[in-house]
Design an enzyme around this catalytic site. Sequence first.
Site, PDB file in Angstrom:
ATOM      1  N   HIS A  30     -16.725  11.420 -71.096  1.00 45.50           N
ATOM      2  CA  HIS A  30     -17.201  12.718 -70.519  1.00 45.50           C
ATOM      3  C   HIS A  30     -18.655  12.580 -70.049  1.00 45.50           C
ATOM      4  O   HIS A  30     -19.514  12.143 -70.343  1.00 45.50           O
ATOM      5  CB  HIS A  30     -17.551  13.676 -71.802  1.00 45.50           C
ATOM      6  CG  HIS A  30     -17.743  15.002 -71.446  1.00 45.50           C
ATOM      7  ND1 HIS A  30     -16.722  15.920 -71.003  1.00 45.50           N
ATOM      8  CD2 HIS A  30     -18.873  15.704 -71.764  1.00 45.50           C
ATOM      9  CE1 HIS A  30     -17.485  16.910 -70.767  1.00 45.50           C
ATOM     10  NE2 HIS A  30     -18.717  16.980 -71.257  1.00 45.50           N
ATOM     11  N   GLY A  80       1.946  13.459 -39.432  1.00 43.70           N
ATOM     12  CA  GLY A  80       1.516  13.850 -40.688  1.00 43.70           C
ATOM     13  C   GLY A  80       1.392  12.740 -42.080  1.00 43.70           C
ATOM     14  O   GLY A  80       1.549  12.999 -43.030  1.00 43.70           O
ATOM     15  N   ARG A 102       4.838  13.578 -46.179  1.00 45.82           N
ATOM     16  CA  ARG A 102       6.160  13.872 -46.879  1.00 45.82           C
ATOM     17  C   ARG A 102       6.649  13.363 -48.153  1.00 45.82           C
ATOM     18  O   ARG A 102       7.131  13.772 -48.915  1.00 45.82           O
ATOM     19  CB  ARG A 102       6.962  13.781 -45.671  1.00 45.82           C
ATOM     20  CG  ARG A 102       8.572  14.117 -46.146  1.00 45.82           C
ATOM     21  CD  ARG A 102       9.144  14.168 -44.969  1.00 45.82           C
ATOM     22  NE  ARG A 102       9.433  12.968 -44.172  1.00 45.82           N
ATOM     23  CZ  ARG A 102       9.885  11.793 -44.333  1.00 45.82           C
ATOM     24  NH1 ARG A 102      10.666  11.560 -45.541  1.00 45.82           N
ATOM     25  NH2 ARG A 102      10.057  10.975 -43.786  1.00 45.82           N
ATOM     26  N   ALA A 120       3.179 -18.057 -31.317  1.00 44.39           N
ATOM     27  CA  ALA A 120       4.119 -18.841 -31.762  1.00 44.39           C
ATOM     28  C   ALA A 120       5.609 -18.374 -31.800  1.00 44.39           C
ATOM     29  O   ALA A 120       5.673 -16.728 -32.208  1.00 44.39           O
ATOM     30  CB  ALA A 120       4.037 -19.394 -33.151  1.00 44.39           C
TER      31      ALA A 120
END
Length: 465
Positions: free
Chosen positions: A435, A176, A205, A114
Amino acid sequence: MTEPVDLFVIGGGSGGVRAARIAAGHGARVALAEEYRYGGTCVIRGCVPKKLLVLASRFCDEFARAADFGWTPVDARFDWTALRVAKDRELARLEGLYRDGLARAGVRAIASRASLEGPDTVRLSATGECVRARRVLIATGGLPLRPDIPGAELAITSNEVFDLPSLPARMVIEGGGFIAVEFACLLQRLGVQVTLVYRGDLVLRCFDDDLRRHLDAAMREAGIVIRTGETITAIGRHGGGFRVATDRGSIDTDLVMVAIGRVPNTQGLGLERAGVALDERGAIRVTPDSRTTAANVWAVGDVTDRVALTPVAIREGHAFADSEFGDTRWVCDHEDVPVAVFTTPEIGAVGLTEARARERFARIDVYRSRFRPMGNVLSARAERMLVKLVVDRDSDRVLGVHLCGPDAAEMIQLAAIPLKMGATKRQFDRTIAVHPTAAEELVTMREPVADDADAPGTGARCTLC
Ligand code: NDP
């Protein structure tokens, strides 16, 4: 269609489909055109198939570790074709869900390209039909960028990587960013010897420097060759494979993939005829509520190059539909968007990097923990997890959470909630730890690391910075 529709959506990806369904739910007459498959980049050639490949690749580590937990060693073989077939089956299922969702919402789904004839008229290439629309939403996403170098057409992009007939023995990946590091990690584990060529000095970066260093070390440990400060200058055929020339040498390989960013998909949409302006990066210029420079045309998602992530496009599409067709006006909030990078180890991040926080706040505290996740303690694997909090010392507010290690993506989704609420470090600390988990480090780090005189620099801007 002679009667104008209330909304015409161009593009059947995440943002477009969400907007169409919500608008239809508010009673609007909606049409949506998609020239290829429903689901867009995310479902067809992005997040979903990528995650399936990532999950497949991690069995490699599990098989290796199993013996440390008492299992007899597993002699497993990987079959790329079997994974590809299974992946395609899942994508077909998801695409079906997208189609069904549109149909159930009463959206007219049109299989056609379209383009705009004007701000209120859409032309369908398949039939030549023109549809008039009170509002138009452009949600056409983005496309992989190819470098302007000799032989660039010989490289594949993330569009093609999912459907390779077979995996190569060696592969060069340039870039990167998200795509380069994710594919480097997963392909290396699926048996490809990956060489990553990156023009910068450290991958990812826009992320926190500690995370970047942590990931870089883990990738090298996994056997990925990372060549930094290097750019591909030409690609040629060589033997049965390719010879890649760089500004610092050459590499012989079996396949080259470029992952050097994506560009907004705006070509051939007739934007100029409708008065829709682009910005200097070629993205559709929009206001915070996704209005373009044409009175009745809106745009959401990657084509606007704000934050190029699926959940953001979905929010933008939802906000547009509610605001224009419902009775609540709201805009997508682009602050503190949590992100995950599905490398192995995985990255999760939300809020400010240490470098950004140092720019904006007078005094910050950094809490950092590196530890061996339990999955590694019985094995010889030295790989550690990184958990880091960046805190404004004056207000005690947590400004950033940065994680690298198993389940970082799942953890960051939850950590993003208190961060978005403006939680303080003290409130994190008042929360009882679960824990033994890796996530408990988020609430148990007591002492900030000593002030770092060599605070990291900030780097250039990207959509996530
Ligand atoms: P990114 O923008 O993340 O990274 C592009 C990389 O290519 C950077 O390392 C950049 O270097 C480098 N580069 C740019 N131009 C050139 C050039 N001309 N020559 C050599 N290198 C170059 O892009 P991706 O393609 O990896 O991903 C596109 C977007 O898709 C992402 O930004 C993200 O929004 C989205 N995405 C999200 C994922 C997730 O949420 N997990 C996964 C995959 C994609 P430099 O750093 O120096 O600029």
